[in-house]
Every structure is written in structure tokens, then in C-alpha cells.
Design an enzyme around this catalytic site. Structure first.
Site, short mmCIF file in Angstrom:
data_model
loop_
_atom_site.label_atom_id
_atom_site.label_comp_id
_atom_site.label_asym_id
_atom_site.label_seq_id
_atom_site.Cartn_x
_atom_site.Cartn_y
_atom_site.Cartn_z
N ASN A 39 0.79 -1.31 -0.13
CA ASN A 39 -0.05 -0.11 0.16
C ASN A 39 0.92 1.13 -0.06
O ASN A 39 0.16 2.48 -0.05
CB ASN A 39 -0.85 -0.07 1.32
CG ASN A 39 -2.07 -1.03 1.19
OD1 ASN A 39 -2.43 -1.48 0.13
ND2 ASN A 39 -2.50 -1.53 2.32
N LYS A 41 3.75 4.01 -1.03
CA LYS A 41 4.02 4.85 -2.21
C LYS A 41 5.76 4.15 -2.90
O LYS A 41 6.39 4.03 -1.98
CB LYS A 41 4.42 6.38 -2.06
CG LYS A 41 4.96 7.02 -3.31
CD LYS A 41 4.93 8.67 -2.94
CE LYS A 41 6.05 9.07 -3.78
NZ LYS A 41 5.19 9.09 -5.31
N LYS A 43 5.85 2.07 -6.03
CA LYS A 43 6.00 0.87 -6.77
C LYS A 43 6.18 1.15 -8.34
O LYS A 43 6.95 0.40 -8.85
CB LYS A 43 4.32 0.12 -6.62
CG LYS A 43 4.01 -0.20 -5.32
CD LYS A 43 2.62 -1.01 -4.99
CE LYS A 43 1.73 0.22 -5.08
NZ LYS A 43 1.64 1.12 -3.96
N THR A 44 5.42 2.15 -8.79
CA THR A 44 5.72 2.54 -10.10
C THR A 44 6.94 3.37 -10.39
O THR A 44 7.71 3.32 -11.36
CB THR A 44 4.51 3.35 -10.61
OG1 THR A 44 3.11 2.42 -10.60
CG2 THR A 44 4.63 3.93 -12.12
N THR A 45 7.22 4.24 -9.34
CA THR A 45 8.46 5.04 -9.40
C THR A 45 9.59 3.98 -9.41
O THR A 45 10.63 4.18 -10.41
CB THR A 45 8.58 5.80 -7.98
OG1 THR A 45 7.34 6.39 -7.69
CG2 THR A 45 9.81 6.75 -8.12
N ARG A 53 17.37 2.19 -15.87
CA ARG A 53 18.56 1.54 -15.78
C ARG A 53 18.69 0.71 -16.95
O ARG A 53 19.90 0.94 -17.34
CB ARG A 53 18.46 0.56 -14.37
CG ARG A 53 19.75 -0.05 -14.13
CD ARG A 53 19.30 -0.74 -12.45
NE ARG A 53 19.70 0.31 -11.49
CZ ARG A 53 19.49 -0.05 -10.22
NH1 ARG A 53 19.09 -1.51 -10.01
NH2 ARG A 53 19.53 0.87 -9.35
N PHE A 94 -10.76 1.99 -17.85
CA PHE A 94 -10.70 2.21 -16.39
C PHE A 94 -9.86 3.20 -15.93
O PHE A 94 -8.82 3.68 -16.42
CB PHE A 94 -10.02 0.87 -15.95
CG PHE A 94 -9.81 0.74 -14.48
CD1 PHE A 94 -10.73 0.18 -13.59
CD2 PHE A 94 -8.79 1.49 -13.67
CE1 PHE A 94 -10.73 0.33 -12.28
CE2 PHE A 94 -8.71 1.46 -12.31
CZ PHE A 94 -9.83 0.80 -11.62
N TRP A 96 -10.19 5.56 -11.69
CA TRP A 96 -10.73 5.18 -10.62
C TRP A 96 -12.38 5.83 -10.53
O TRP A 96 -13.01 5.58 -9.76
CB TRP A 96 -10.00 5.97 -9.70
CG TRP A 96 -8.61 5.23 -9.24
CD1 TRP A 96 -7.58 5.99 -9.71
CD2 TRP A 96 -8.34 4.20 -8.87
NE1 TRP A 96 -6.49 5.28 -9.27
CE2 TRP A 96 -7.16 3.85 -8.80
CE3 TRP A 96 -9.14 3.12 -8.44
CZ2 TRP A 96 -6.23 2.56 -8.60
CZ3 TRP A 96 -8.63 1.74 -8.18
CH2 TRP A 96 -7.12 1.74 -8.11
N GLU A 131 0.33 -1.75 -12.84
CA GLU A 131 -1.08 -1.59 -12.26
C GLU A 131 -1.89 -2.83 -12.90
O GLU A 131 -2.95 -2.87 -12.93
CB GLU A 131 -1.90 -0.49 -12.48
CG GLU A 131 -1.07 1.13 -12.37
CD GLU A 131 -0.58 1.14 -11.00
OE1 GLU A 131 -0.67 0.35 -10.14
OE2 GLU A 131 0.29 2.34 -10.99
P1 ATP Z 1 4.24 6.03 -7.31
O1 ATP Z 1 3.56 6.18 -8.71
O2 ATP Z 1 4.29 7.34 -6.62
O3 ATP Z 1 5.66 5.16 -7.16
P2 ATP Z 1 2.70 3.62 -6.43
O4 ATP Z 1 2.84 3.12 -7.84
O5 ATP Z 1 3.35 2.76 -5.36
O6 ATP Z 1 3.08 5.32 -6.52
P3 ATP Z 1 -0.18 3.71 -6.82
O7 ATP Z 1 -1.21 2.93 -5.94
O8 ATP Z 1 -0.08 3.24 -8.37
O9 ATP Z 1 1.14 3.68 -5.98
O10 ATP Z 1 -0.35 5.27 -6.71
C1 ATP Z 1 -0.84 6.24 -7.88
C2 ATP Z 1 -0.71 7.62 -7.17
O11 ATP Z 1 -1.34 7.82 -5.80
C3 ATP Z 1 0.56 8.25 -7.29
O12 ATP Z 1 0.62 9.46 -7.33
C4 ATP Z 1 1.10 8.00 -5.73
O13 ATP Z 1 1.98 9.07 -5.45
C5 ATP Z 1 -0.01 8.02 -5.09
N1 ATP Z 1 -0.03 7.24 -3.96
C6 ATP Z 1 0.62 6.22 -3.72
N2 ATP Z 1 0.51 5.59 -2.66
C7 ATP Z 1 -0.41 6.25 -1.90
C8 ATP Z 1 -0.82 6.21 -0.76
N3 ATP Z 1 -0.56 5.21 0.22
N4 ATP Z 1 -1.96 6.88 -0.37
C9 ATP Z 1 -2.13 7.86 -1.22
N5 ATP Z 1 -1.58 8.24 -2.44
C10 ATP Z 1 -0.75 7.45 -2.91
MG MG Z 2 1.75 2.96 -9.35
#
Ligand code: ATP
Ligand code: MG
Length: 199
Positions: A39, A41, A43-45, A53, A94, A96, A131
Site C-alpha cells: 500500500n 508509495k 511501486k511505479t516509481t 537503468r 478504467f 478510478w 498496475e
Molecule cells: P508511485 O507512482 O508514486 O510510485 P505507487 O505506484 O506505489 O506510487 P499507486 O497506488 O499506483 O502507488 O499510486 C498512484 C498515485 O497515488 C501516485 O501519484 C502516488 O504518489 C499516489 N499514492 C501512492 N501511494 C499512496 C498512498 N498510500 N496514499 C495515497 N496516495 C498514494
Molecule cells: Mg503505481
């Protein structure tokens, strides 16, 4: 040498022996399956970091974005001109906000075709399925189809899967699974997502 210094030296020696043993026992070379889930932040970063890389060594990379972003994506903006990068984005469907099962399924299946093509191309060194976990969760995509494509992919190809609640079968298959743990997130304190930081 003081007592403390010699204790430190001995423990470093031990650590070095352990690391050396590990390095020596890692002899297999093949592409990996990685999962960035949880949950928190990042994952995508982290996936885009790995894309950068791989591109840095002139490898071919494919990224499939399974959620039609409301937002832009700075990494994509920066890297999309790289001839070694192909990005496929779910065209409609899709988000949200709007969830229309039939339309979402069609859009998902369409972009999956792109993913399947990348997963069967030995020239593609790294494939990111960003995702994709949600597609499986909502039943837009069949787990067996995905497992088969992953199992049959080229030997040298690495795949990164991102998204919360990764399917247990994928977790079981993966070589490296990282769970991002949320300790705190700014969003929950009323702070807006930030350009160039969150997207
Ligand atoms: P990021 O893209 O920043 O690496 P993520 O891939 O881990 O995030 P996602 O669930 O795909 O997480 O998040 C999509 C968006 O929601 C991104 O802008 C991210 O910064 C934000 N986000 C990530 N985790 C959370 C959280 N725990 N609560 C609220 N917003 C979040
Ligand atoms: Mg993500």
C-alpha cells in the site's frame, strides 16, 4: 587496536565471508520476475527507475500502463523519445472514477495484446506491467492467461509487475517480491499529489 576496533574488524570479516559465499553461490543467469506491491508509495516509481537503468545499457524496454492515467507521467515524458522504449497505454476504460465493466474489459484486453507481444519478443529485455494487479482483481484479465505468458516468456527477459494486492499465484512465481509499506502518506493529510514528484 582497541577492544571495540577488534570486535568491529571480526564482525566485518564475518559479514564479508557471508556475502562472498552468497555471491559465489549465485551462478544462475536469467531474466527475473519482480513484483512491487503493497500500500505504500513507490511501486511505479521503482519500476520506472529500473526502466531507466535498462535503457542506460541500450536494452529494449516495454512498458504497459494498465490504468488510463488522469495524470501525465513525467518519466514517460522524459523517456518516450528513446527508440528502445515502447509504451502501451490502456486507451479508454478504467479510471478510478468510471468503471464500466464491458468497456474496461475490452480496453484491458486490447492493451494486453501489446503486453503479450512484448512478452514473446526475445529482443525485449525488460517488460513493465504497471498496475496489472487491478485488472486481475476486477476480472478484466484472466490469471491463467497472464501466468502462461509469463511462464513462456524468453529466458533472458525480466518482467516487473506493479500494483496493490498482487495475486498469490504471481507472488508464488516471482523471484523478487517487494512490499512497499505505508508508514504515512501526505495525501492523507490533505496534501495534493505533486507534479514531478507523484506523477
Ligand atoms: P508511485 O507512482 O508514486 O510510485 P505507487 O505506484 O506505489 O506510487 P499507486 O497506488 O499506483 O502507488 O499510486 C498512484 C498515485 O497515488 C501516485 O501519484 C502516488 O504518489 C499516489 N499514492 C501512492 N501511494 C499512496 C498512498 N498510500 N496514499 C495515497 N496516495 C498514494
Ligand atoms: Mg503505481
Amino acid at each position: 587496536m582497541s577492544d571495540r576496533d577488534s570486535r568491529h574488524k571480526a564482525s566485518m570479516q564475518k559479514l564479508k565471508t557471508r556475502v562472498d559465499e552468497k555471491v559465489a553461490s549465485a551462478t544462475e543467469q536469467r531474466g527475473l520476475l519482480l513484483i512491487n506491491t503493497g500500500n505504500g508509495k513507490g511501486k511505479t516509481t521503482a519500476a520506472w527507475g529500473t526502466v531507466t537503468r535498462a535503457l542506460g545499457y541500450d536494452y529494449k524496454v516495454g512498458v504497459v500502463q494498465f490504468i488510463k492515467g488522469l495524470w501525465e507521467c513525467g518519466e514517460r515524458n522524459r523517456l518516450e523519445d528513446d527508440a528502445n522504449l515502447q509504451v502501451a497505454i490502456m486507451a479508454t476504460g478504467f479510471t478510478w472514477d468510471t468503471q464500466n465493466r464491458e468497456e474496461d474489459t475490452r480496453a484491458c484486453q486490447e492493451v494486453w495484446q501489446e503486453a503479450a507481444r512484448m512478452l514473446s519478443d526475445p529482443n525485449v529485455y525488460l517488460v513493465v506491467l504497471d498496475e496489472i494487479t487491478y485488472m486481475l482483481k476486477f476480472g478484466y484479465l484472466d490469471i491463467e492467461t497472464v501466468k502462461q505468458a509469463l511462464e513462456n516468456r524468453p529466458h533472458e527477459q525480466t518482467v516487473i509487475i506493479t500494483g496493490r494486492n498482487a495475486h498469490r499465484d504471481l507472488v508464488a512465481m516471482a523471484d523478487t517480491v517487494t512490499e512497499m509499506q505505508e508508514v504515512r502518506h501526505a495525501f492523507n493529510n490533505g496534501i495534493q499529489a505533486r507534479r514531478g514528484i507523484d506523477y
